[in-house]
Scaffold this active site. Structure first.
Site, mmCIF file in Angstrom:
data_model
loop_
_atom_site.group_PDB
_atom_site.id
_atom_site.type_symbol
_atom_site.label_atom_id
_atom_site.label_comp_id
_atom_site.label_asym_id
_atom_site.label_seq_id
_atom_site.Cartn_x
_atom_site.Cartn_y
_atom_site.Cartn_z
ATOM 1 N N CYS A 116 34.354 38.667 34.123
ATOM 2 C CA CYS A 116 34.685 40.080 34.367
ATOM 3 C C CYS A 116 35.102 40.819 33.098
ATOM 4 O O CYS A 116 35.218 42.042 33.106
ATOM 5 C CB CYS A 116 35.758 40.193 35.437
ATOM 6 S SG CYS A 116 35.127 39.698 37.039
ATOM 7 N N HIS A 258 39.484 47.072 34.958
ATOM 8 C CA HIS A 258 38.540 46.282 35.755
ATOM 9 C C HIS A 258 38.961 46.376 37.217
ATOM 10 O O HIS A 258 40.134 46.166 37.549
ATOM 11 C CB HIS A 258 38.561 44.838 35.262
ATOM 12 C CG HIS A 258 37.839 43.905 36.168
ATOM 13 N ND1 HIS A 258 36.549 44.134 36.581
ATOM 14 C CD2 HIS A 258 38.227 42.742 36.767
ATOM 15 C CE1 HIS A 258 36.168 43.158 37.390
ATOM 16 N NE2 HIS A 258 37.162 42.311 37.517
ATOM 17 N N ASN A 288 34.674 44.653 43.600
ATOM 18 C CA ASN A 288 34.724 44.108 42.241
ATOM 19 C C ASN A 288 33.282 43.792 41.826
ATOM 20 O O ASN A 288 32.659 42.881 42.370
ATOM 21 C CB ASN A 288 35.591 42.836 42.247
ATOM 22 C CG ASN A 288 35.678 42.166 40.886
ATOM 23 O OD1 ASN A 288 34.874 42.449 39.994
ATOM 24 N ND2 ASN A 288 36.626 41.269 40.730
HETATM 25 N N1 ACO Z 1 40.471 38.145 55.403
HETATM 26 C C1 ACO Z 1 41.533 37.593 56.021
HETATM 27 N N2 ACO Z 1 42.288 36.633 55.460
HETATM 28 C C2 ACO Z 1 41.958 36.234 54.228
HETATM 29 C C3 ACO Z 1 40.858 36.770 53.517
HETATM 30 C C4 ACO Z 1 40.115 37.765 54.161
HETATM 31 N N3 ACO Z 1 39.052 38.366 53.581
HETATM 32 N N4 ACO Z 1 40.801 36.183 52.303
HETATM 33 C C5 ACO Z 1 41.807 35.288 52.245
HETATM 34 N N5 ACO Z 1 42.496 35.318 53.425
HETATM 35 C C6 ACO Z 1 43.653 34.507 53.802
HETATM 36 C C7 ACO Z 1 43.705 33.215 53.044
HETATM 37 O O1 ACO Z 1 42.871 32.252 53.662
HETATM 38 C C8 ACO Z 1 45.175 32.870 53.163
HETATM 39 O O2 ACO Z 1 45.406 32.308 54.418
HETATM 40 P P1 ACO Z 1 46.414 31.059 54.559
HETATM 41 O O3 ACO Z 1 47.741 31.605 54.113
HETATM 42 O O4 ACO Z 1 46.309 30.731 56.006
HETATM 43 O O5 ACO Z 1 45.878 30.005 53.629
HETATM 44 C C9 ACO Z 1 45.866 34.238 53.139
HETATM 45 O O6 ACO Z 1 44.851 35.201 53.461
HETATM 46 C C10 ACO Z 1 46.485 34.596 51.811
HETATM 47 O O7 ACO Z 1 45.515 34.338 50.787
HETATM 48 P P2 ACO Z 1 45.823 34.639 49.310
HETATM 49 O O8 ACO Z 1 44.700 34.169 48.460
HETATM 50 O O9 ACO Z 1 47.207 34.138 48.987
HETATM 51 O O10 ACO Z 1 45.850 36.241 49.356
HETATM 52 P P3 ACO Z 1 46.260 37.245 48.250
HETATM 53 O O11 ACO Z 1 47.207 38.227 48.817
HETATM 54 O O12 ACO Z 1 46.622 36.560 46.955
HETATM 55 O O13 ACO Z 1 44.898 38.046 47.994
HETATM 56 C C11 ACO Z 1 43.125 38.115 46.342
HETATM 57 C C12 ACO Z 1 43.745 37.355 47.526
HETATM 58 C C13 ACO Z 1 42.691 39.466 46.865
HETATM 59 C C14 ACO Z 1 41.923 37.331 45.843
HETATM 60 C C15 ACO Z 1 44.175 38.273 45.244
HETATM 61 O O14 ACO Z 1 44.809 37.046 45.008
HETATM 62 C C16 ACO Z 1 43.591 38.765 43.939
HETATM 63 O O15 ACO Z 1 43.102 39.884 43.838
HETATM 64 N N6 ACO Z 1 43.674 37.936 42.878
HETATM 65 C C17 ACO Z 1 43.201 38.288 41.523
HETATM 66 C C18 ACO Z 1 41.725 38.326 41.413
HETATM 67 C C19 ACO Z 1 41.313 38.639 39.994
HETATM 68 O O16 ACO Z 1 41.880 39.482 39.336
HETATM 69 N N7 ACO Z 1 40.337 37.916 39.460
HETATM 70 C C20 ACO Z 1 39.925 38.083 38.070
HETATM 71 C C21 ACO Z 1 38.754 38.962 37.927
HETATM 72 S S1 ACO Z 1 37.401 38.454 38.911
HETATM 73 C C22 ACO Z 1 36.370 37.545 37.868
HETATM 74 O O17 ACO Z 1 36.661 37.204 36.771
HETATM 75 C C23 ACO Z 1 35.054 37.172 38.402
#
Ligand code: ACO
Length: 337
Positions: A116, A258, A288
């Site tokens: 990214c 980003h 994204n």
């Molecule tokens: N719908 C419903 N529930 C979901 C979904 C969904 N689409 N996706 C995940 N969940 C669930 C998970 O399974 C988890 O359930 P569990 O507690 O029973 O295991 C729960 O929601 C919490 O999951 P988390 O991963 O802890 O959720 P979080 O609030 O952290 O959000 C996210 C996830 C959106 C991915 C966030 O962590 C994030 O944005 N992280 C950073 C991403 C990023 O910046 N990446 C770098 C750039 S991308 C690249 O380089 C390609």
């Protein structure tokens, strides 16, 4: 008399392309155990564009590249750099095909892979070509088709990523003119390489008939572990990029981060003591889009009047590798095509 400075990279054209097919959160909820409420509240994303089967990253890149050249009033560029982690094929690079499809002849053309952060790495690479006198104009394209590497059953990644392409033209110019990029701040930390990864299909774990059962060819992300790192690195590099141009962070009119997650963008703004209203938000409509995210967000900000010529902007990214970076510039009088 020769100039005391090497030529500066000046942004003079901007173009984008999104595949027409739109997938809403409600569409995803019909297929996966998720909901519009979860996706909006955790990420800020409302919908994304998804390429049709048979459409490759080069197809998106060509459309965005053509528009960027048109926006710059050019019909050629001296070099083409494509930032992508979803190349048409593992080999060769995608950029030579893009250059040929654009009718640019036999110009140098190559890919840059920094997930990214790829677009910022590609900008820095193009800046080096311009400073060295190896090119007078460079077409820099960020293009990704993440739908081709997502696990159809993985709600945590399907909800986030969309496909798209954005491109800019950089020309050799003067460091004081609008559109001149300051030094692009870049960093990496390979100790985090497992946090954002496609585990199989590379030289570490090639997919062969005898290993196909345990191979994982899909994109995987440990979102929670990435989150805090992303905020820290984007805030730090944004501050440095602004300071290199002699600006205080408070002077920044628009932060074009980003588009990974609206909570990350707001946390970066908070850490910089910048009002959240100065973050440009585009991910609600596109998700994204990885290497395409920054040029798509810039084009949206310019097209909607959020960005005016002369505005001070900082753009920043974080992604797999781990990698991160930021760049600052005064917005030039450029209309996206
Ligand atoms: N719908 C419903 N529930 C979901 C979904 C969904 N689409 N996706 C995940 N969940 C669930 C998970 O399974 C988890 O359930 P569990 O507690 O029973 O295991 C729960 O929601 C919490 O999951 P988390 O991963 O802890 O959720 P979080 O609030 O952290 O959000 C996210 C996830 C959106 C991915 C966030 O962590 C994030 O944005 N992280 C950073 C991403 C990023 O910046 N990446 C770098 C750039 S991308 C690249 O380089 C390609």
């Amino acid at each position: 008399m020769a100039s005391a400075h090497p030529p500066a990279p000046v942004l003079c054209g901007l173009g984008t392309w999104l595949p027409p097919h739109v997938v809403t959160n409600d569409d995803l909820s019909r297929e996966l155990d998720t909901s519009d409420e979860w996706i909006r509240s955790r990420t800020g994303i409302g919908r994304r564009h998804v390429a049709d089967p048979g459409t490759a990253t080069s197809d998106l890149a060509v459309e965005a590249g053509r528009r960027a050249l048109k926006s710059a009033g050019l019909d050629a560029a001296d070099t083409v750099v494509v930032a992508t982690t979803t190349p048409d094929r593992p080999c060769p690079a995608t950029a030579p095909l893009v250059a040929s499809e654009l009718g640019l002849g036999t110009v140098p053309a190559f890919d840059v892979g920094a997930v990214c952060t790829g677009f910022l790495y590609a900008l820095a690479t193009a800046a080096g070509f311009l400073a060295a006198g190896s090119a007078g104009t460079v077409l820099v394209i960020g293009a990704d088709t993440y739908s081709s590497i997502l696990d159809p059953a993985d709600r945590s990644t399907r909800a986030i990523f969309g496909d798209g392409a954005g491109a800019v033209v950089l020309r050799a110019g003067d460091p004081d003119e609008p559109g001149a990029l300051g030094r692009v701040e870049l960093g990496s930390d390979g100790r985090g390489c497992d946090l954002i990864t496609v585990p199989s299909g590379g030289s570490r774990d090639p997919i062969r008939a005898e290993t196909a059962d345990r191979a994982d060819p899909f994109f995987r992300m440990e979102g929670k572990k990435v989150f805090r790192n992303a905020v820290e690195r984007m805030a730090e590099s944004s501050q440095t990029a602004a300071e290199r141009l002699g600006w205080g962070v408070g002077d920044v009119d628009l932060l074009v981060a980003h588009q990974a997650n609206i909570r990350i963008m707001h946390a970066v703004a908070d850490r910089l003591c910048l009002p959240r209203s100065r973050c440009h938000v585009h991910l609600d409509r596109v998700g994204n889009t990885a290497a395409a995210s920054i040029p798509l967000a810039l084009a949206d900000a310019a097209a909607t009047g959020r960005l005016q010529p002369g505005d001070r902007i900082v753009t920043t990214a974080f992604g797999g590798g781990l990698t991160w970076g930021a760049a600052a510039l005064r917005w030039p009088d450029v209309s996206p095509a």
